[in-house]
Design a protein around this motif. Sequence first.
Motif, PDB file in Angstrom:
ATOM      1  N   GLU A 174      -4.023   4.463  -5.560  1.00  0.00           N
ATOM      2  CA  GLU A 174      -3.233   3.990  -6.349  1.00  0.00           C
ATOM      3  C   GLU A 174      -2.277   3.195  -4.455  1.00  0.00           C
ATOM      4  OE1 GLU A 174      -1.111   7.771  -9.081  1.00  0.00           O
ATOM      5  OE2 GLU A 174      -0.316   7.494  -7.247  1.00  0.00           O
ATOM      6  N   TYR A 175      -1.722   1.917  -5.006  1.00  0.00           N
ATOM      7  CA  TYR A 175      -0.800   1.137  -4.912  1.00  0.00           C
ATOM      8  C   TYR A 175       0.633   0.823  -5.505  1.00  0.00           C
ATOM      9  CZ  TYR A 175      -3.166  -1.649  -8.273  1.00  0.00           C
ATOM     10  OH  TYR A 175      -3.735  -1.993  -9.285  1.00  0.00           O
ATOM     11  N   ILE A 176       0.749  -0.354  -5.076  1.00  0.00           N
ATOM     12  CA  ILE A 176       2.905  -0.967  -5.633  1.00  0.00           C
ATOM     13  C   ILE A 176       2.694  -2.259  -5.830  1.00  0.00           C
ATOM     14  CG2 ILE A 176       5.035  -1.312  -5.427  1.00  0.00           C
ATOM     15  CD1 ILE A 176       5.046   1.216  -4.427  1.00  0.00           C
ATOM     16  N   MET A 180      -8.936   0.895   6.167  1.00  0.00           N
ATOM     17  CA  MET A 180      -8.810   0.288   4.880  1.00  0.00           C
ATOM     18  C   MET A 180      -7.124  -0.798   5.057  1.00  0.00           C
ATOM     19  SD  MET A 180      -8.216   1.286   0.584  1.00  0.00           S
ATOM     20  CE  MET A 180     -10.206   1.765   0.605  1.00  0.00           C
ATOM     21  N   THR A 181      -7.297  -1.733   4.175  1.00  0.00           N
ATOM     22  CA  THR A 181      -5.715  -2.730   3.941  1.00  0.00           C
ATOM     23  C   THR A 181      -5.843  -3.492   3.507  1.00  0.00           C
ATOM     24  OG1 THR A 181      -7.354  -4.503   5.545  1.00  0.00           O
ATOM     25  CG2 THR A 181      -6.055  -2.870   7.037  1.00  0.00           C
ATOM     26  N   LYS A 224       3.364   0.908 -10.531  1.00  0.00           N
ATOM     27  CA  LYS A 224       2.490   1.629  -9.360  1.00  0.00           C
ATOM     28  C   LYS A 224       1.225   1.407 -10.427  1.00  0.00           C
ATOM     29  CE  LYS A 224       3.004   5.076  -7.276  1.00  0.00           C
ATOM     30  NZ  LYS A 224       3.494   6.977  -7.158  1.00  0.00           N
ATOM     31  N   GLY A 225      -0.022   0.992  -9.728  1.00  0.00           N
ATOM     32  CA  GLY A 225      -1.072   0.345 -10.175  1.00  0.00           C
ATOM     33  C   GLY A 225      -2.121   1.609  -9.502  1.00  0.00           C
ATOM     34  N   PRO A 282       0.853  -1.785   0.005  1.00  0.00           N
ATOM     35  CA  PRO A 282       0.294   0.396  -0.194  1.00  0.00           C
ATOM     36  C   PRO A 282       1.035   1.478   0.398  1.00  0.00           C
ATOM     37  CG  PRO A 282       0.533  -0.535   2.466  1.00  0.00           C
ATOM     38  CD  PRO A 282       0.562  -1.604   1.198  1.00  0.00           C
ATOM     39  N   ILE A 283       0.241   2.476   0.111  1.00  0.00           N
ATOM     40  CA  ILE A 283       0.796   4.097  -0.205  1.00  0.00           C
ATOM     41  C   ILE A 283      -0.282   4.139   0.740  1.00  0.00           C
ATOM     42  CG2 ILE A 283       1.516   6.035  -1.410  1.00  0.00           C
ATOM     43  CD1 ILE A 283       1.261   4.157  -3.978  1.00  0.00           C
ATOM     44  N   LEU A 284       0.692   4.476   2.034  1.00  0.00           N
ATOM     45  CA  LEU A 284       0.092   4.853   2.842  1.00  0.00           C
ATOM     46  C   LEU A 284      -0.230   6.035   3.205  1.00  0.00           C
ATOM     47  CD1 LEU A 284       2.338   3.121   6.225  1.00  0.00           C
ATOM     48  CD2 LEU A 284      -0.033   1.912   5.110  1.00  0.00           C
TER      49      LEU A 284
END
Length: 732
Positions: free
Chosen positions: A406-408, A378-379, A419-420, A369-371
């Motif tokens: 966004e997430y990795i 959310m997790t 990155k998505g 995650p991109i904290l």
Amino acid sequence: MNKHYIVLSILFLFTVFNLQAQEEGNIKIEFPDGQKWNEISEGTTLEFKLNASGGLSGNYKFSANSETSLNFQLNEDGFFRWQPAYDLVTPEERRKTYPILFEVTNEGGQVTTRQVEFVVKNQARITSFFNIEPFYVNPDQSNTYELSVNGSDYSFSLIESTAPEGMEINNDGIFSWTPTSEQFTSLQKNPLTVEFMLEDKQYGDKIPGKLEVAASPEAAQPVAQTPELKLVLPKGKSWNVVSEGNTLTFQLSASGGKDKQYTFNMIQGSSEDVGIIFDEQGNFYWTPSFDLVDRLEETKTFQVIFEVNNSSGESDRQQVNLLVYHTNRAPEIADLKTFYVQYNVQNVYQLGTANAITDPDNDPLVFKPILAQMPQGMTLSGQGELSWKPSYGQYTRLQKEPMELEYIVEDQPYKAQTKGKIRIAVTQQDHPPEISMVPNEDAFSIREDEALNLKFYLSDPNGDQDIASFDFVSETNRIPKSSLIKNDMTQWEFIWSPGYDFFLEPGMKDTYEITFFVVDQTNQRAQRSVSVTVEDAENLEEKDRLLYNQYRTSLVRIWNLMEQLKEKQKELQKEYKKAKKTKKHRAVTTASLGAITGLSPVVLSDNQDTQKYVSGVGGTTSMTLGSLEASNVIGQDPSGVFEKLSYITQKLNALETQGNVFAGKYALSNTRRQGSFNEDLKKIIEMISLKDVTTLELDPTWENPKNPSDKNIQDTFKDFNPDPEKSSIINE
């Protein structure tokens, strides 16, 4: 006024007298006379004797110390000895000053000190080389020459610009060189001077040296010969190594031969079409695709055979292994479906099962995650499970405006990241479940014994817990239900492999439709249909094993016949020598006997030493004398034996030549699958038949005493390519 002058004079004289007495009462240290007595070089010894004078008493004792540990010696009687170590001054410093504080005391307790600065010069401990004997060498053999240096703290190195090609020197000072004929011829005309360097490994000191290299006076002048044609491969350690996606280029060259009109070709390569480009000038160009090496293999070797020819008919070939390394690529992310969430419900979205997120190398993926962008509560797990139970305020804001998160995605173990982005919105209605399939295609074509592997990822906008079941139906009942494997409720895998017995007749082909469907708790459903075409396939592994055994058996039959002919050849050679030796001692006498009337000696030869007698007794005696050769009646005819020997020699040459051509032409599996293999196999069978088996008197029950091992076959046929995995023969 006179009184004052007298008083002052007395005081002045008293002061002078007191100073002189005090000066005479001090101890003085006496050092050696002369200039530069305090200069010394590393490794040399400095010795001198200290003296002292003055003081109120004698019996002097000397001592000294320094801030640096210098390992000098100073006796109490003043004898000083010092040999500076070789590590006190570096070659760059050249010289360095070291202070030593000397002290002298007497029995009265008086003490005097004096500091002396000693200048230490750098000195290499390496012995210089003088009058080194020349290094005499012979051509085409290993020549060595040893430089002897005491101790193991030194190493030698060669100044390559002064050394001929191929000359080496090890750390112990041993030169080695195997000069070629050309190098030796040049050396006979112009001797060489090779330079080298001797280094002190402990202190870094270096001195140069020279060695004269000359041709040995006893060596004969080499005979100029035309060198054989040789295929020259590129030099270097990694010229044949490339990574997927990179380009491997090199150019082959050649040397020797009767002419320099070289033509290059790649006569045999891998059975796979890997896109290698190779021209007649020896230029090689290849960019391996990214799917060439499996991620679990890391490396893969491709075998090729290069050949060079010239216009004089000469050729040379070499087998080369091309090593390809796997190249990792970052994960790929396409557009994801919207993550629909409900209020007061633990909403879950499986990023890890989305067919839009893939790794081109099929590496395991980890989600991060991109904290800073994650809403409260959310997790995102490492397996890609995005979970969120929005609060009332969060849900209200989401109703007004959907959010993008966004997430990795990171592959393992290479840590390449991508990155998505996923869109999150609210849902207020019951949606049907969804099916995602990898690979995302509608039609597939497989052959017998080839596996069809489909991965299914199920999801429901109302929550994956709403999924009730997943199954498939097919046009044929030959696809077992066990082909659908459940990993968990949202991840399924379909694996089906029709065996070689799927079709009874060769060349058959059929197409079947398979429909996969998912049903949720409210009986809403989604389905996905694919068509699968199955073709009859030849069992290449079994075919290659059979073809290899035919290939090897043919060479064994040729080899056995050659061994039997060689034995017969030795037997006939002995008979031929025997027939030639006894031919001149035999003649034929034909006699007809009638009534007995008398005895008549008949002389058959004019040579009295070797004359023969025939006694004819009878009324009528007739004899045929003269030049009839006994070989026509008795024993073997030398001309007949010679004819058999000539036939065997011709047959042996033909068997060896044709057998080696056959062994090299069909050395690889893919060449044996060609139609020409059976035709050449028939020619081999015809070739091993002998036209005069009866005349040669070959034993039909003969058995070869030698084992038909791969080594024995390869000793006879150099181009034979053994494959123990396909052979049923146990090599000893």
